[in-house]
Design a protein around this motif. Structure first.
Motif, PDB file in Angstrom:
ATOM      1  N   SER A   1      39.378  47.987  67.750  1.00 42.04           N
ATOM      2  CA  SER A   1      38.807  48.639  66.570  1.00 42.04           C
ATOM      3  C   SER A   1      37.459  48.015  66.239  1.00 42.04           C
ATOM      4  O   SER A   1      37.113  46.922  66.721  1.00 42.04           O
ATOM      5  CB  SER A   1      39.751  48.508  65.372  1.00 42.04           C
ATOM      6  OG  SER A   1      39.922  47.141  65.024  1.00 42.04           O
TER       7      SER A   1
ATOM      8  N   THR B   1      39.120  57.358  64.132  1.00 42.39           N
ATOM      9  CA  THR B   1      39.983  57.538  62.962  1.00 42.39           C
ATOM     10  C   THR B   1      40.327  56.165  62.415  1.00 42.39           C
ATOM     11  O   THR B   1      40.169  55.140  63.104  1.00 42.39           O
ATOM     12  CB  THR B   1      41.259  58.313  63.349  1.00 42.39           C
ATOM     13  OG1 THR B   1      41.959  58.716  62.173  1.00 42.39           O
ATOM     14  CG2 THR B   1      42.177  57.455  64.223  1.00 42.39           C
ATOM     15  N   ARG B   2      40.789  56.148  61.130  1.00 40.35           N
ATOM     16  CA  ARG B   2      41.166  54.866  60.531  1.00 40.35           C
ATOM     17  C   ARG B   2      42.395  54.305  61.240  1.00 40.35           C
ATOM     18  O   ARG B   2      43.296  55.053  61.631  1.00 40.35           O
ATOM     19  CB  ARG B   2      41.502  55.065  59.042  1.00 40.35           C
ATOM     20  CG  ARG B   2      40.325  55.537  58.211  1.00 40.35           C
ATOM     21  CD  ARG B   2      40.795  55.949  56.818  1.00 40.35           C
ATOM     22  NE  ARG B   2      39.722  56.568  56.063  1.00 40.35           N
ATOM     23  CZ  ARG B   2      38.966  55.922  55.188  1.00 40.35           C
ATOM     24  NH1 ARG B   2      39.184  54.640  54.935  1.00 40.35           N
ATOM     25  NH2 ARG B   2      38.012  56.563  54.530  1.00 40.35           N
ATOM     26  N   ARG B   3      42.415  52.985  61.389  1.00 36.78           N
ATOM     27  CA  ARG B   3      43.557  52.343  62.043  1.00 36.78           C
ATOM     28  C   ARG B   3      44.816  52.548  61.206  1.00 36.78           C
ATOM     29  O   ARG B   3      44.806  52.387  59.984  1.00 36.78           O
ATOM     30  CB  ARG B   3      43.305  50.855  62.242  1.00 36.78           C
ATOM     31  CG  ARG B   3      44.507  50.115  62.834  1.00 36.78           C
ATOM     32  CD  ARG B   3      44.270  48.626  62.953  1.00 36.78           C
ATOM     33  NE  ARG B   3      43.442  48.307  64.087  1.00 36.78           N
ATOM     34  CZ  ARG B   3      43.867  48.276  65.349  1.00 36.78           C
ATOM     35  NH1 ARG B   3      45.120  48.566  65.623  1.00 36.78           N
ATOM     36  NH2 ARG B   3      43.050  47.968  66.319  1.00 36.78           N
ATOM     37  N   ARG B   4      45.892  52.918  61.895  1.00 34.95           N
ATOM     38  CA  ARG B   4      47.203  53.101  61.281  1.00 34.95           C
ATOM     39  C   ARG B   4      48.223  52.276  62.053  1.00 34.95           C
ATOM     40  O   ARG B   4      47.923  51.775  63.143  1.00 34.95           O
ATOM     41  CB  ARG B   4      47.571  54.585  61.265  1.00 34.95           C
ATOM     42  CG  ARG B   4      46.706  55.391  60.289  1.00 34.95           C
ATOM     43  CD  ARG B   4      46.959  56.891  60.415  1.00 34.95           C
ATOM     44  NE  ARG B   4      46.249  57.625  59.365  1.00 34.95           N
ATOM     45  CZ  ARG B   4      44.964  57.927  59.407  1.00 34.95           C
ATOM     46  NH1 ARG B   4      44.237  57.560  60.445  1.00 34.95           N
ATOM     47  NH2 ARG B   4      44.396  58.601  58.417  1.00 34.95           N
ATOM     48  N   PRO B   5      49.436  52.113  61.511  1.00 35.53           N
ATOM     49  CA  PRO B   5      50.416  51.216  62.168  1.00 35.53           C
ATOM     50  C   PRO B   5      50.689  51.544  63.631  1.00 35.53           C
ATOM     51  O   PRO B   5      50.984  50.649  64.417  1.00 35.53           O
ATOM     52  CB  PRO B   5      51.671  51.396  61.308  1.00 35.53           C
ATOM     53  CG  PRO B   5      51.155  51.752  59.957  1.00 35.53           C
ATOM     54  CD  PRO B   5      49.935  52.599  60.207  1.00 35.53           C
ATOM     55  N   HIS B   6      50.582  52.829  64.018  1.00 33.18           N
ATOM     56  CA  HIS B   6      50.926  53.172  65.401  1.00 33.18           C
ATOM     57  C   HIS B   6      49.774  52.921  66.375  1.00 33.18           C
ATOM     58  O   HIS B   6      49.951  53.043  67.589  1.00 33.18           O
ATOM     59  CB  HIS B   6      51.353  54.643  65.496  1.00 33.18           C
ATOM     60  CG  HIS B   6      50.242  55.617  65.203  1.00 33.18           C
ATOM     61  ND1 HIS B   6      49.898  55.976  63.918  1.00 33.18           N
ATOM     62  CD2 HIS B   6      49.395  56.298  66.029  1.00 33.18           C
ATOM     63  CE1 HIS B   6      48.903  56.850  63.948  1.00 33.18           C
ATOM     64  NE2 HIS B   6      48.574  57.061  65.221  1.00 33.18           N
ATOM     65  N   HIS B   7      48.603  52.571  65.872  1.00 36.89           N
ATOM     66  CA  HIS B   7      47.467  52.316  66.756  1.00 36.89           C
ATOM     67  C   HIS B   7      47.521  50.883  67.294  1.00 36.89           C
ATOM     68  O   HIS B   7      47.759  49.947  66.543  1.00 36.89           O
ATOM     69  CB  HIS B   7      46.140  52.514  66.011  1.00 36.89           C
ATOM     70  CG  HIS B   7      45.871  53.934  65.634  1.00 36.89           C
ATOM     71  ND1 HIS B   7      45.495  54.323  64.366  1.00 36.89           N
ATOM     72  CD2 HIS B   7      45.934  55.080  66.371  1.00 36.89           C
ATOM     73  CE1 HIS B   7      45.333  55.634  64.336  1.00 36.89           C
ATOM     74  NE2 HIS B   7      45.597  56.108  65.543  1.00 36.89           N
TER      75      HIS B   7
ATOM     76  N   TRP C   1      38.254  51.045  62.361  1.00 40.90           N
ATOM     77  CA  TRP C   1      38.242  52.357  63.005  1.00 40.90           C
ATOM     78  C   TRP C   1      38.602  52.190  64.481  1.00 40.90           C
ATOM     79  O   TRP C   1      38.145  51.276  65.150  1.00 40.90           O
ATOM     80  CB  TRP C   1      36.857  52.995  62.891  1.00 40.90           C
ATOM     81  CG  TRP C   1      36.478  53.303  61.468  1.00 40.90           C
ATOM     82  CD1 TRP C   1      35.959  52.443  60.554  1.00 40.90           C
ATOM     83  CD2 TRP C   1      36.625  54.559  60.802  1.00 40.90           C
ATOM     84  NE1 TRP C   1      35.763  53.074  59.351  1.00 40.90           N
ATOM     85  CE2 TRP C   1      36.158  54.385  59.483  1.00 40.90           C
ATOM     86  CE3 TRP C   1      37.083  55.818  61.198  1.00 40.90           C
ATOM     87  CZ2 TRP C   1      36.162  55.418  58.548  1.00 40.90           C
ATOM     88  CZ3 TRP C   1      37.070  56.847  60.273  1.00 40.90           C
ATOM     89  CH2 TRP C   1      36.623  56.656  58.963  1.00 40.90           C
TER      90      TRP C   1
ATOM     91  N   ASP D   1      45.781  62.507  65.585  1.00 40.83           N
ATOM     92  CA  ASP D   1      45.168  61.816  64.441  1.00 40.83           C
ATOM     93  C   ASP D   1      44.256  62.765  63.664  1.00 40.83           C
ATOM     94  O   ASP D   1      43.601  63.639  64.244  1.00 40.83           O
ATOM     95  CB  ASP D   1      44.353  60.619  64.935  1.00 40.83           C
ATOM     96  CG  ASP D   1      45.233  59.494  65.444  1.00 40.83           C
ATOM     97  OD1 ASP D   1      46.305  59.275  64.855  1.00 40.83           O
ATOM     98  OD2 ASP D   1      44.860  58.846  66.445  1.00 40.83           O
TER      99      ASP D   1
ATOM    100  N   GLU E   1      38.392  62.496  60.179  1.00 42.73           N
ATOM    101  CA  GLU E   1      37.940  61.808  58.969  1.00 42.73           C
ATOM    102  C   GLU E   1      36.448  61.531  59.078  1.00 42.73           C
ATOM    103  O   GLU E   1      35.972  61.088  60.134  1.00 42.73           O
ATOM    104  CB  GLU E   1      38.699  60.497  58.789  1.00 42.73           C
ATOM    105  CG  GLU E   1      40.212  60.676  58.685  1.00 42.73           C
ATOM    106  CD  GLU E   1      40.941  59.344  58.644  1.00 42.73           C
ATOM    107  OE1 GLU E   1      41.391  58.952  57.567  1.00 42.73           O
ATOM    108  OE2 GLU E   1      41.042  58.712  59.714  1.00 42.73           O
TER     109      GLU E   1
END
Length: 538
Positions: free
Chosen positions: A507, A497-503, A515, A522, A525
């Protein structure tokens, strides 16, 4: 095992085996001795009812002769990372010992914890029979459960602190048993015996064992080593296995060295085992994946195939015979006829746990019994197992992925009519684990499923599932994402999944976006096209 740093432990030499402690000899003649002599008299030919009555009389004689009840027996067993499998193996070993006539086991309690199993036994249980039986049967049960067979046990006699789980764990005698199991000195000694169980016994428990035999052994199989303080006080006694090195002759040792020199990690022999199993299962032609479904004639074909493959792998090896066991039983799925003086390669396969073992054994009069038929292979006697020179024990076997799935997952994988859909469903459900090409044959029904894997991977891209192969680019991606890196003949799937602040994990950059490995919450996608399809090395 240290008293606030006030003393250093030292291991004293083994006491003189020909000097028996008279107090211990008198203790050995009490309840356990009478009970076991009663068993010898009662255990003979007769009806099943006679056997049950014999067991009842044995228990009564044991309880009557044992005198006033003493403290119970506490046994701690190391789990080495899998407490459930260890607990199951210990339970099965106890059931086997109970069925073989060791009294007092029916009243045991077993607590399974993360790092150890705690076993509580009635005061009257005969320690010689218990410890000897566990040392013989627990390694087999651990091996059958896919665990390493070199069990570590600590034994003490003392109060359990109460009937509840919390009270039992908090008692000082239980904490002492756990401390013996986890001590660095005991762990260091265990490393000298990678294939055999080792016990750490408190002085109180050691005092309940019978006298040493003429060879200086305790319970007929252990070499005792006292661990003492500098002032001479005994802290515990380590019972190490007695290994009779005289059974390992020069030719046998040279063959063991040849196997280890040419195949130091055992991967070549493991691959030969896998190929021999699959050749008879014929998954691409029949869809079979479990050797349990083979008939006796088919099982008998596995051994000759494996023996031929091993002779090709090790052409310089002197002649040897093969004994193959499937599922961990001591019965043989395939055996070549061996005469006295021959060397046997003993191979045990646990396909359901992806483990295998192999060792060398010189056939001698005391290691074989008369065959049922004149042209049959001689079965191995129980004493033969202590004479096996193990090359591998509980080593990894290329995984039969379909066999190791749950019933629900396996049914879902095999349900689709299309080979591509079956392959895609497998990689949906088996993520983060290498899937060998050989394990795909029962799913794809083809010998070479590389094209089907690429087509299935294209379907999974829309769900965010990436399948990487064993080529250079695939291994680089797996290493960057910190998932298992596939071998040249394997694949690994992972949902991204695309990197988000909580990850916060590693990557990879694709399509101008970072990713990461997706978590349960999550979103799914589609993957960008510049993430490569799975391929094998060229």
């Amino acid at each position: 095992m240290r008293d606030g740093g006030r003393g250093r432990l030292r291991r004293s030499p083994a006491p003189d085996p020909h000097r028996a402690d008279p107090d211990r000899t008198r203790r050995a003649r009490r309840g356990p001795g009478v009970a076991l002599r009663a068993l010898e008299q009662l255990d003979g030919p007769g009806t099943e009812a006679d056997g049950e009555e014999a067991r009842r009389l044995l228990d009564a004689a044991f309880e009557t002769d044992a005198g006033p009840p003493g403290p119970p027996v506490i046994v701690a067993v190391g789990t080495d990372g899998d407490h459930l499998a260890t607990g199951k193996a210990l339970s099965l070993a106890l059931v086997s010992l109970n069925e073989s006539g060791v009294p007092g086991l029916s009243g045991h309690r077993l607590l399974v914890e993360e790092d150890r199993c705690l076993l509580f036994l009635p005061p009257g249980v005969p320690l010689d029979a218990l410890l000897g039986g566990l040392a013989e049967r627990l390694p087999d049960e651990l091996e059958a459960a896919g665990r390493h067979p070199a069990a570590r046990l600590a034994v003490h006699v003392g109060s359990t602190g109460g009937s509840g789980a919390e009270e039992a764990q908090s008692g000082p005698d239980v904490r002492l048993t756990a401390a013996m199991l986890g001590s660095s000195e005991f762990r260091a000694l265990c490393e000298n015996f990678p294939f055999h169980p080792v016990l750490c016994v408190s002085p109180e428990a050691f005092g309940r064992l019978g006298p040493r035999d003429g060879a200086g052994l305790v319970a007929g199989r252990f070499v005792p080593r006292e661990v003492t303080w500098t002032d001479g006080r005994v802290v515990c006694v380590v019972l190490a296995p007695h290994l009779d090195l005289s059974v390992y002759d020069t030719e046998l040792l040279m063959l063991a060295r040849l196997f280890n020199d040419l195949d130091p990690d055992g991967r070549a022999m493991a691959a030969a085992v896998r190929e021999s199993l699959d050749a008879v299962l014929d998954p691409e032609g029949t869809g079979r994946y479990d050797a349990v479904g083979l008939d006796d004639r088919e099982k008998a074909l596995i051994g000759p195939r494996l023996e031929l493959a091993l002779r090709r792998l090790f052409p310089a090896a002197p002649p040897f015979r093969l004994r193959l066991s499937l599922g961990g039983a001591r019965g043989w799925a395939s055996s070549s006829r061996a005469e006295h003086g021959d060397i046997c390669l003993v191979v045990r396969v646990h396909d359901a746990h992806a483990r295998w073992s192999a060792g060398l054994l010189r056939i001698r009069p005391e290691t074989a019994v008369a065959p049922v038929r004149r042209d049959a292979a001689s079965p191995l006697a129980a004493e033969a197992w202590s004479a096996v020179l193990w090359l591998r024990r509980g080593a990894p076997l290329p995984e039969n992925v379909l066999l190791r799935l749950s019933e629900a997952d396996r049914a879902a994988v095999l349900a689709p009519g299309s080979a591509v859909d079956r392959t895609a469903e497998l990689f949906r459900r088996v993520r983060g684990r290498p899937v060998p090409e050989a394990a795909l044959r029962a799913v794809t029904r083809r010998r070479d499923g590389a094209r089907l894997v690429r087509e299935a991977a294209a379907v999974l891209r829309g769900e965010g599932v990436l399948v990487v192969g064993g080529n250079r680019r695939g291994r680089e991606l797996a290493g960057a994402l910190r998932i298992p890196v596939p071998d040249a003949d394997a694949y690994v799937s992972v949902r991204l999944t695309r990197r988000r602040p909580h990850h916060d994990g590693p990557s990879v950059l694709a399509g101008g976006v970072a990713w990461v490995v997706a978590g349960p919450g999550d979103p799914a996608e589609p993957l960008p096209q510049d993430l490569p399809p799975p391929r094998r090395p060229r």
